[in-house]
Design a protein around this motif. Structure first.
Motif, short mmCIF file in Angstrom:
data_model
loop_
_atom_site.label_atom_id
_atom_site.label_comp_id
_atom_site.label_asym_id
_atom_site.label_seq_id
_atom_site.Cartn_x
_atom_site.Cartn_y
_atom_site.Cartn_z
N THR A 48 -31.30 -20.57 34.77
CA THR A 48 -31.45 -19.97 33.44
C THR A 48 -32.74 -20.45 32.81
N LEU A 49 -33.54 -19.50 32.36
CA LEU A 49 -34.79 -19.78 31.68
C LEU A 49 -34.69 -19.32 30.23
N ARG A 50 -35.32 -20.03 29.34
CA ARG A 50 -35.45 -19.58 27.95
C ARG A 50 -36.90 -19.21 27.67
N HIS A 51 -37.11 -17.99 27.17
CA HIS A 51 -38.43 -17.51 26.82
C HIS A 51 -38.50 -17.31 25.31
N GLU A 52 -39.59 -17.77 24.70
CA GLU A 52 -39.83 -17.52 23.28
C GLU A 52 -41.25 -16.99 23.12
N VAL A 53 -41.35 -15.81 22.51
CA VAL A 53 -42.64 -15.17 22.30
C VAL A 53 -42.95 -15.21 20.81
N SER A 54 -44.12 -15.72 20.46
CA SER A 54 -44.49 -15.85 19.06
C SER A 54 -45.93 -15.38 18.85
N GLN A 55 -46.25 -15.10 17.61
CA GLN A 55 -47.58 -14.63 17.24
C GLN A 55 -47.89 -15.15 15.84
#
Length: 261
Positions: free
Chosen positions: A113-120
């Motif tokens: 299980t991977l956690r991805h967080e995309v921010s800008q």
């Protein structure tokens, strides 16, 4: 393995041309970011010597080598927080939450299980937990579950080799099961080219967006592979304040199940 042991951060300019190419691939009416837009950015481009026999980046980096070569996207949980601004940089941070080897009904399994967080600009856009399964090369096929037939809305679609190739290109996904028919059928034993798990989920998300107006939460689980040339029926029915959705193959097997709100 304990949580949050390893992480990786990458940056990408959110090129509007990629969104336009995705819209063309999916026959969408306009080139605006739709749910799962982040799949076409943050490529993990590696040299050929860093790839496994299946064309996908070999394990042993962020994802440890569990000694199981066959990789499958098993599902995920997504939360959409804000709309991206195209043409500017965004950041994706990926954290390894777990990597375990277990024994299931069809033999050894690697559960990742991977956690991805995309921010800008410091604002969180998307958070996602991605579940991957790794299996032995000779693992037998499981029995797929039957899909329900109590939908209130349905749409059909047949995936072509061209669509699978274009989606592989957009996501820089070299996994050979999606474009190399000889490898998919002769080595991994599938009945044809395999439709990408996220591409199948993408179509279900688009249905949810059409019915709800916007998608804030989407959870899905892949239950059986779908091949090119097979007719997929995307189904939905109301459930509480959201939807239950699924993808059904022509023979009645359930390929994916999901909830959205």
């Amino acid at each position: 393995m304990t949580q949050d042991q390893e992480f990786h951060t990458s940056h990408d300019i959110l090129d509007p041309a990629r969104i336009a190419a995705l819209a063309a691939t999916l026959s969408l009416p306009d080139a605006t970011p739709r749910p799962f837009w982040h799949q076409i950015y943050f490529w993990d481009a590696q040299s050929p010597k860093s790839l496994g026999r299946d064309g996908h980046p070999a394990t042993g980096g962020l994802i440890p080598d569990l000694g199981l070569p066959r990789r499958m996207w098993a599902g995920g949980r997504l939360r959409f927080h804000a709309t991206p601004t195209l043409g500017t940089q965004a950041t994706k941070t990926t954290t390894l939450l777990r990597a375990d080897r277990k024994t299931g009904r069809t033999g050894p399994l690697g559960l990742v299980t991977l956690r991805h967080e995309v921010s800008q600009d410091g604002q969180l856009l998307v958070s996602e937990e991605q579940d991957l399964i790794y299996r032995a090369a000779d693992a037998p096929k499981g029995t797929p579950p039957p899909a329900p037939d109590d939908q209130t809305t349905r749409k059909t679609h047949i995936f072509t080799p061209t669509e699978l190739f274009r989606y592989s290109a957009l996501t820089f996904n070299g996994h050979r099961i999606h474009y190399d028919r000889d490898y998919a059928t002769g080595v991994e034993g599938y009945g044809g080219l395999v439709v990408h798990g996220p591409l199948l989920a993408q179509y279900v998300m688009l249905m949810a967006e059409d019915l709800l107006g916007a998608v804030r939460r989407f959870d899905f689980r892949a239950t059986a592979p779908l091949m090119d040339g097979e007719e997929a029926t995307f189904c939905a029915r109301p459930e509480g304040d959201g939807l239950t959705l699924w993808a059904r193959a022509a023979d009645g097997r359930q390929c994916l199940t999901a909830t959205a709100a």
